[in-house]
Motif scaffolding. Structure first.
Motif, short mmCIF file in Angstrom:
data_model
loop_
_atom_site.label_atom_id
_atom_site.label_comp_id
_atom_site.label_asym_id
_atom_site.label_seq_id
_atom_site.Cartn_x
_atom_site.Cartn_y
_atom_site.Cartn_z
N ALA A 100 0.83 -1.21 0.00
CA ALA A 100 0.00 0.00 0.00
C ALA A 100 0.86 1.25 0.00
O ALA A 100 0.49 2.28 -0.59
CB ALA A 100 -0.92 0.00 1.22
N GLU A 183 -8.35 -2.04 -3.64
CA GLU A 183 -8.70 -0.63 -3.51
C GLU A 183 -7.90 0.04 -2.39
O GLU A 183 -7.46 1.19 -2.53
CB GLU A 183 -10.20 -0.48 -3.22
CG GLU A 183 -11.10 -0.89 -4.39
CD GLU A 183 -10.88 -0.03 -5.63
OE1 GLU A 183 -10.44 1.12 -5.48
OE2 GLU A 183 -11.13 -0.53 -6.75
N ALA A 184 -7.67 -0.67 -1.29
CA ALA A 184 -6.88 -0.11 -0.19
C ALA A 184 -5.45 0.15 -0.64
O ALA A 184 -4.86 1.20 -0.32
CB ALA A 184 -6.91 -1.05 1.01
N ALA A 186 -4.47 0.59 -3.80
CA ALA A 186 -4.50 1.65 -4.82
C ALA A 186 -4.60 3.03 -4.18
O ALA A 186 -4.02 4.01 -4.67
CB ALA A 186 -5.68 1.42 -5.77
N GLN A 187 -5.32 3.14 -3.06
CA GLN A 187 -5.50 4.42 -2.37
C GLN A 187 -4.40 4.71 -1.34
O GLN A 187 -4.47 5.69 -0.62
CB GLN A 187 -6.87 4.42 -1.68
CG GLN A 187 -8.04 4.34 -2.65
CD GLN A 187 -9.36 4.04 -1.97
OE1 GLN A 187 -9.48 4.16 -0.74
NE2 GLN A 187 -10.35 3.64 -2.76
N ARG A 188 -3.42 3.83 -1.27
CA ARG A 188 -2.33 3.94 -0.29
C ARG A 188 -2.87 4.02 1.14
O ARG A 188 -2.31 4.71 1.99
CB ARG A 188 -1.45 5.17 -0.57
CG ARG A 188 -0.68 5.12 -1.88
CD ARG A 188 0.33 6.25 -1.94
NE ARG A 188 0.92 6.41 -3.26
CZ ARG A 188 1.97 5.71 -3.71
NH1 ARG A 188 2.52 4.82 -2.93
NH2 ARG A 188 2.44 5.91 -4.92
N ASP A 189 -3.94 3.32 1.40
CA ASP A 189 -4.55 3.31 2.73
C ASP A 189 -3.95 2.16 3.53
O ASP A 189 -4.49 1.04 3.56
CB ASP A 189 -6.07 3.16 2.61
CG ASP A 189 -6.79 3.45 3.91
OD1 ASP A 189 -6.17 3.29 4.98
OD2 ASP A 189 -7.98 3.82 3.86
N ARG A 192 -6.14 0.63 6.42
CA ARG A 192 -7.25 -0.20 5.93
C ARG A 192 -6.73 -1.51 5.35
O ARG A 192 -7.34 -2.57 5.54
CB ARG A 192 -8.06 0.56 4.88
CG ARG A 192 -9.25 -0.23 4.34
CD ARG A 192 -10.26 0.64 3.64
NE ARG A 192 -11.33 -0.13 3.03
CZ ARG A 192 -12.31 -0.72 3.71
NH1 ARG A 192 -12.34 -0.65 5.02
NH2 ARG A 192 -13.24 -1.41 3.07
#
Length: 222
Positions: A100, A183-184, A186-189, A192
């Protein structure tokens, strides 16, 4: 390397790849005999590449050697699986956190491609292909985590972890959870991604013995 040596090496790799896939896909059941002479006849090769392939699979933890010229497909015990999950849980959290944080555009494209393969295979009911793609998803995440030592450690355990990953029974749910993990990343979260991978490991149910989840607090989510 000479042309003859290269051809022999590729033959060993082909035999190893074939036997590995047959073990992971359940074509060769746990405890089944692997006899050099019989395998050589089945695969149309000499006994030498078969012998070398069996040695490689012993090193990978998928095969148990026996005296002389045969071996058996490893039978993983609940204790084996518990040990593997303890190690895997620590590695997976680190891997997904690093992925991430460090993911690149190329890494995300590769991850998206294998995720799409998993989703499509699950939708058409191709359980074997969906499980393969699900295991590939985790391997791609390891590659984009960008830590050479982690990748090396993963290589030592890859076949055993892949065996574990292809035992899950609900390919559709696994694909949904992989989508959320994608998605986590991709969003650098990072937070999460950590939460999701722990939940993901707790949610997966395995085919051979569902009581493993109840026996192992990490798997049961308690």
């Amino acid at each position: 390397m000479t042309e003859v040596a290269a051809a022999f090496e590729s033959e060993v790799e082909r035999v190893t790849h074939t036997l590995r896939d047959e073990i992971l896909d359940g074509v060769r059941a746990p405890g089944s005999r692997l006899v050099e002479r019989e395998l050589a006849a089945d695969l149309g090769v000499s006994r030498i590449p078969v012998r070398d392939a069996l040695k490689a699979l012993v090193a990978e933890g998928l095969v148990t050697p026996r005296p002389r010229s045969w071996a058996v497909v490893r039978e993983f015990t609940p204790a084996d699986v518990a040990d593997l999950n303890e190690v895997r849980s620590a590695l997976e959290v680190l891997t997904f956190r690093l992925a991430a944080n460090r993911r690149s555009r190329d890494g995300l494209q590769r991850l998206r491609a294998v995720l799409d393969e998993e989703i499509e295979a699950s939708r058409r009911g191709d359980v074997v292909a969906a499980r393969h793609a699900a295991a590939d998803f985790h391997e791609v995440v390891t590659s984009i985590a960008g830590n050479d030592l982690l990748f090396e450690i993963d290589g030592l355990l890859r076949s055993r972890i892949r065996w574990l990953l292809v035992q899950h029974e609900d390919t559709g749910q696994v694909a949904v959870e992989h989508e959320a993990l994608y998605e986590a990343i991709a969003q650098r979260d990072i937070a999460r991604a950590s939460t999701l991978i722990l939940a993901h490991m707790g949610n997966i149910r395995y085919l051979d013995d569902p009581t493993w989840r109840d026996e192992d607090p990490q798997l049961s989510g308690s």
